[in-house]
Scaffold this motif. Structure first.
Motif, short mmCIF file in Angstrom:
data_model
loop_
_atom_site.label_atom_id
_atom_site.label_comp_id
_atom_site.label_asym_id
_atom_site.label_seq_id
_atom_site.Cartn_x
_atom_site.Cartn_y
_atom_site.Cartn_z
N GLU A 1 -93.61 31.66 -30.34
CA GLU A 1 -93.57 31.71 -28.87
C GLU A 1 -94.51 30.67 -28.26
O GLU A 1 -94.15 29.96 -27.32
N GLU A 2 -95.71 30.60 -28.79
CA GLU A 2 -96.68 29.65 -28.23
C GLU A 2 -96.31 28.21 -28.54
O GLU A 2 -96.55 27.30 -27.73
N LEU A 3 -95.72 27.96 -29.71
CA LEU A 3 -95.25 26.60 -30.02
C LEU A 3 -94.13 26.19 -29.08
O LEU A 3 -94.10 25.06 -28.60
N THR A 4 -93.21 27.12 -28.81
CA THR A 4 -92.14 26.83 -27.86
C THR A 4 -92.72 26.55 -26.48
O THR A 4 -92.31 25.59 -25.81
N ALA A 5 -93.68 27.37 -26.07
CA ALA A 5 -94.31 27.18 -24.76
C ALA A 5 -95.05 25.85 -24.71
O ALA A 5 -95.05 25.17 -23.68
N TYR A 6 -95.66 25.46 -25.82
CA TYR A 6 -96.42 24.20 -25.88
C TYR A 6 -95.50 23.02 -25.57
O TYR A 6 -95.81 22.16 -24.74
#
Length: 367
Positions: free
Chosen positions: A268-273
């Motif tokens: 999720e955080e990689l996608t958000a990044y």
């Protein structure tokens, strides 16, 4: 405006400024000097200047405006020489360098004698260099930063803007410190990153000779700025080293953040990044000029058959559209390849796209 303009450095920027000044102020006399005398001779031949000055001292003696258009290291030396010259009390002196705080400090001897020095940085350029690449439209709609530091310099800055009216640039006034931080973040620092990516790839290629072959195409595109002049960038980075060290520290923290996301496999955080980066990047102005010269590339999907490239370039030639570079990103038998064509201006690219769409059924695209 009437008066004498003296430009030191007859390269792309100095030559283009000369053309702009002559266009807007036809009654002014423009003289030029370059350590490479052939450049000055070409500038006169092309009509960029009226006279060639044999020395800086000669050209500066009767100048109302002196423009130093030289690499930052040379600018430092020229400022020292000007401080020993007999020049008009009312002269305005400016430069075109990519750093301002150190240049402003080096101009202190001139300021102490009562002369007006206003740091300048036209944020425009080209992937060609020299007087033969100079053109009046180089600065149109580009940001032109001026760094006056006191009330007297601010008054002189108004006169300088009038002298430079023919550039059709967008003038901004900043402090030298603010300029160097902003230029460091959006121009100087990206050059470091591009060079470091190339260095890492070079190191990895020692153990895998396939890597340089695969690094063609897109890799070359995202690291284009690493091909800039090594000497020029050495001097720029040293002039702005405090800002760049700070930015490198921040970059280290950013990379540690990515390392942590990868280590925890946080989807999720990689996608958000990447989403946040895409959103910010996609929101940047498309048609405005920035600190790094834009690449006006047009991508054409072409079938793989003999003569297709000459077909495309033939259409462009008939419309008198100049190209600066052409390359094939990929072609294989029985599938479409991508022809990447580079142009000097966005207008040329738009004209080329309309021409190709009118003459062929080949899909075109650009950002």
């Amino acid at each position: 405006m009437n008066g004498n303009v003296f430009i030191i450095g007859m390269g792309l920027i100095g030559g283009s400024l000369a053309l702009c000044i002559k266009k807007a102020h036809p009654d002014a006399k423009v003289s030029g000097f370059d350590v490479r005398k052939r450049q000055a001779e070409l500038a006169k031949m092309f009509g960029a200047i009226d006279e060639i000055s044999e020395t800086i001292r000669e050209g500066a003696s009767d100048a109302d405006l002196i423009i130093i258009s030289a690499p930052v290291r040379e600018t430092a030396r020229i400022l020292m020489e000007l401080s020993t010259c007999a020049i008009k009390e009312t002269v305005i002196i400016t430069d075109t360098g990519s750093t301002k705080k150190e240049i402003s400090r080096l101009a202190a001897p001139l300021k102490q004698k009562g002369f007006s020095f206003i740091g300048g940085h036209p944020m425009a350029g080209s992937h060609k260099s020299g007087i033969t690449a100079a053109k009046e439209i180089l600065f149109e709609n580009a940001f032109y930063i001026l760094t006056p530091e006191d009330s007297r310099e601010k008054e002189s800055a108004a006169d300088l803007k009038e002298w430079l009216r023919g550039t059709n640039a967008r003038f901004l006034e900043l402090s030298p410190e603010d300029h160097d931080y902003l230029a460091g973040a959006i121009s100087h620092f990206p050059h470091i990153i591009a060079a470091s990516i190339v260095h890492q790839t070079k190191s990895l290629s020692g153990s895998n000779d396939l890597l340089p072959r695969l690094a063609a195409g897109g890799f070359r595109d995202i690291t284009r700025i690493a091909s800039s002049s090594p000497e020029m960038w050495r001097d720029i980075l040293l002039h702005n080293k405090d800002v760049l060290i700070e930015l490198l520290d921040l970059w280290g923290k950013e990379m540690e953040r990515v390392r942590r996301l990868l280590g925890t496999s946080n989807e999720e955080e990689l996608t958000a990044y990447f989403s946040e980066a895409k959103q910010f990047r996609d929101g940047l102005p498309v048609k405005e000029k920035g600190a790094i010269p834009a690449f006006y590339d047009l991508y054409v999907d072409i079938p793989d058959y003999p003569g297709v490239i000459s077909e495309i370039t033939g259409y462009l030639a008939k419309e008198e559209i100049s190209i600066t570079n052409i390359r094939i990103i990929e072609t294989r038998e029985e599938i479409y390849g991508v022809l990447a064509i580079s142009f000097q201006t966005a207008m040329d690219r738009e004209k080329a796209e309309k021409c190709i769409q009118a003459c062929t059924s080949y899909p075109t695209s650009y950002e």
